[in-house]
Design a protein around this motif. Structure first.
Motif, PDB file in Angstrom:
ATOM      1  N   LEU A  68       0.818  -1.213   0.000  1.00 41.87           N
ATOM      2  CA  LEU A  68       0.000   0.000   0.000  1.00 41.87           C
ATOM      3  C   LEU A  68       0.852   1.264   0.000  1.00 41.87           C
ATOM      4  N   ALA A  71       2.051   1.810  -3.462  1.00 44.95           N
ATOM      5  CA  ALA A  71       0.980   2.216  -4.374  1.00 44.95           C
ATOM      6  C   ALA A  71       0.424   3.595  -4.054  1.00 44.95           C
ATOM      7  N   SER A  72       0.769   4.137  -2.897  1.00 43.04           N
ATOM      8  CA  SER A  72       0.212   5.415  -2.461  1.00 43.04           C
ATOM      9  C   SER A  72       0.849   6.577  -3.205  1.00 43.04           C
ATOM     10  N   SER A  74       0.741   9.580  -2.225  1.00 34.13           N
ATOM     11  CA  SER A  74       1.170  10.565  -1.246  1.00 34.13           C
ATOM     12  C   SER A  74       2.255   9.994  -0.347  1.00 34.13           C
ATOM     13  N   THR A  77       1.587   9.483   3.549  1.00 28.64           N
ATOM     14  CA  THR A  77       0.700   8.469   4.107  1.00 28.64           C
ATOM     15  C   THR A  77       1.451   7.639   5.137  1.00 28.64           C
ATOM     16  N   LEU A  94      -6.527  -2.838  -5.120  1.00 28.42           N
ATOM     17  CA  LEU A  94      -7.187  -1.561  -5.383  1.00 28.42           C
ATOM     18  C   LEU A  94      -6.596  -0.513  -4.456  1.00 28.42           C
ATOM     19  N   GLY A  95      -6.537  -0.822  -3.162  1.00 25.93           N
ATOM     20  CA  GLY A  95      -5.965   0.116  -2.201  1.00 25.93           C
ATOM     21  C   GLY A  95      -6.673   0.024  -0.867  1.00 25.93           C
ATOM     22  N   GLU A  98      -9.263   5.036   1.497  1.00 24.81           N
ATOM     23  CA  GLU A  98      -9.343   6.262   0.694  1.00 24.81           C
ATOM     24  C   GLU A  98      -9.553   5.952  -0.782  1.00 24.81           C
ATOM     25  N   LYS A  99      -8.847   4.958  -1.298  1.00 26.12           N
ATOM     26  CA  LYS A  99      -8.979   4.585  -2.704  1.00 26.12           C
ATOM     27  C   LYS A  99     -10.347   3.974  -2.976  1.00 26.12           C
ATOM     28  N   VAL A 100     -10.816   3.109  -2.091  1.00 25.90           N
ATOM     29  CA  VAL A 100     -12.130   2.487  -2.266  1.00 25.90           C
ATOM     30  C   VAL A 100     -13.215   3.555  -2.277  1.00 25.90           C
ATOM     31  N   SER A 102     -12.889   6.770  -2.888  1.00 26.76           N
ATOM     32  CA  SER A 102     -12.703   7.613  -4.067  1.00 26.76           C
ATOM     33  C   SER A 102     -13.320   6.963  -5.300  1.00 26.76           C
ATOM     34  N   CYS A 103     -13.082   5.670  -5.471  1.00 27.79           N
ATOM     35  CA  CYS A 103     -13.657   4.944  -6.610  1.00 27.79           C
ATOM     36  C   CYS A 103     -15.180   4.876  -6.505  1.00 27.79           C
TER      37      CYS A 103
END
Length: 121
Positions: A68, A71-72, A74, A77, A94-95, A98-100, A102-103
């Motif tokens: 993670l 993949a971040s 930022s 994080t 996916l992440g 925050e990513k979930v 956002s999607c």
């Protein structure tokens, strides 16, 4: 090197075992949010509660933290905070929460779930 590949291979194997896989910690509120969102969309994810897996759970959490953080987008994080939840769709990371979210907000989560065979609607 052999020792390092073991937990990574285990995570890959676990992550590809179902269309949607969530690595979680049972007392984590953000994990609860992700699981609740997926269930609300009609997805029945495979959930691994890392705090209930003993030493193996700690090793998996370390692998997820590394994946993670890599993949971040930022660099600020927090690695320890980013370790769970970790969501895999179709065997691909996916992440985290925050990513979930956002999607979900931008409308790309449902198509990803359909593509992975987790939703048929």
């Amino acid at each position: 090197m052999m020792r390092r590949s073991g937990p990574y291979e285990m995570v890959a194997r676990m992550a590809s075992g179902n269309a949607v896989v969530v690595f979680s910690v049972s007392g984590c509120c953000m994990c609860h949010v992700v699981k609740h969102l997926l269930l609300g969309l009609g997805v029945g994810p495979t959930v691994y509660e890392l705090d209930q897996l003993g030493k193996g759970g700690r090793e998996i959490q370390a692998v997820l933290s590394h994946l993670l953080s890599a993949a971040s987008p930022s660099p600020s994080t927090s690695i320890s905070a980013a370790a769970v939840p970790a969501v895999f769709i179709g065997g691909q990371l996916l992440g985290g929460v925050e990513k979930v979210m956002s999607c979900h907000i931008n409308g790309s989560l449902v198509p990803l779930l359909k593509q992975a065979g987790a939703l048929w609607l």
